[in-house]
Design an enzyme around this catalytic site. Structure first.
Site, PDB file in Angstrom:
ATOM      1  N   TYR A   1      41.969  34.497  43.909  1.00 16.76           N
ATOM      2  CA  TYR A   1      42.059  33.219  43.185  1.00 16.76           C
ATOM      3  C   TYR A   1      43.091  33.338  42.073  1.00 16.76           C
ATOM      4  CZ  TYR A   1      40.687  29.028  40.606  1.00 16.76           C
ATOM      5  OH  TYR A   1      40.694  27.811  39.956  1.00 16.76           O
TER       6      TYR A   1
ATOM      7  N   SER B   1      44.760  27.879  36.085  1.00 14.00           N
ATOM      8  CA  SER B   1      43.519  28.440  35.559  1.00 14.00           C
ATOM      9  C   SER B   1      43.896  29.445  34.471  1.00 14.00           C
ATOM     10  CB  SER B   1      42.769  29.159  36.695  1.00 14.00           C
ATOM     11  OG  SER B   1      41.764  30.013  36.181  1.00 14.00           O
TER      12      SER B   1
END
Length: 246
Positions: free
Chosen positions: A165, A152
């Site tokens: 995350y 990400s």
């Protein structure tokens, strides 16, 4: 860079996709099958995996396999058993797309709950570590094995409120780099993809006010996935590549 590949570039490849019931994982499974691969669909919701299965069959693809597995509760032995089953049935594994991830709750660092931290680390890091470790002997039997992790933007630039995350994706990129370096003298190639802002359920939960129609669909970012899974990407190893470069 040109990420186009031939229509039959993945012909007869055996490729495992995690999180294959929805979003990017589902589209990757469909696209891999469209290019000739036999896809193994892994996910926790059988009904969703069956829908992906049906779409592949309707499009004339090779019959996929369904592997129902909850990465939250799976043990090391579950992954070892799965690897042995794949080897027994197919003799090898040509590729794995580690796509399944949990987002968790966006919150301040000092508000992160320990249970939430453990859950995200379990699915995004530990399960992927254990699964990849178990699958390595089967991937080594492929002439040109491929392992693709999913990172990400917050996996290489930490961002406020993205807490666990973000930490999990830093770990993912580290795991990818270590594995790529260890396997650099083999024909196995290990890379990661940062999908960028994509029209998925996870993205919608992170950005509820965003107009999702302005985002690229999973199908639109597939060229990179197909390229890295194909034999054409033999020169690429240990990189995290943005599917939507700025």
């Amino acid at each position: 860079m040109d990420y186009s590949i031939a229509k039959d570039a993945l012909k007869d490849k055996i490729i495992l996709v995690t999180g294959a019931g929805d979003g990017i994982g589902k589209q990757a499974a469909l696209s891999f099958a469209e290019h000739g691969a036999q896809v193994l669909l892994l996910g926790r919701t059988v009904k969703k995996l069956e829908q992906t299965y049906d779409e592949i069959m309707a499009a004339g693809g090779a019959e996929p396999a369904i592997i129902p597995l909850d990465m939250m509760g799976a043990t090391k032995q579950n992954y070892v058993d799965m690897a042995e089953t794949i080897e027994g049935q197919y003799g090898r594994l040509d590729g794995v797309l580690q796509n399944a991830s949990l987002l968790g709750v966006l919150s301040q660092f000092d508000q992160i709950e320990e249970d939430t931290f453990d859950e995200i680390m379990q699915v995004n890091v530990k399960a992927q570590f254990l699964m990849t470790q178990a699958l390595l002997p089967v991937i080594r039997k492929s002439e040109m094995g491929r392992i693709i992790f999913t990172s990400s933007t917050v996996g290489h630039d930490g961002r406020a409120l993205w807490g666990t995350y973000s930490i999990s994706k830093f770990a993912t990129e580290g795991m990818m780099q270590i594995l790529a370096d260890e396997l650099s003298n083999t024909t196995i190639r290990v890379n990661a993809i940062n999908p960028g802002a994509t029209r998925t359920t996870m993205r919608a939960s992170a950005y509820p006010a965003e107009d999702s129609m302005l985002l690229k669909t999973p199908l639109e970012i597939m060229p990179l996935y197909l390229y890295l899974m194909s034999e054409q990407s033999q020169e690429i190893n240990g990189l995290c590549i943005d599917a939507q470069p700025k």
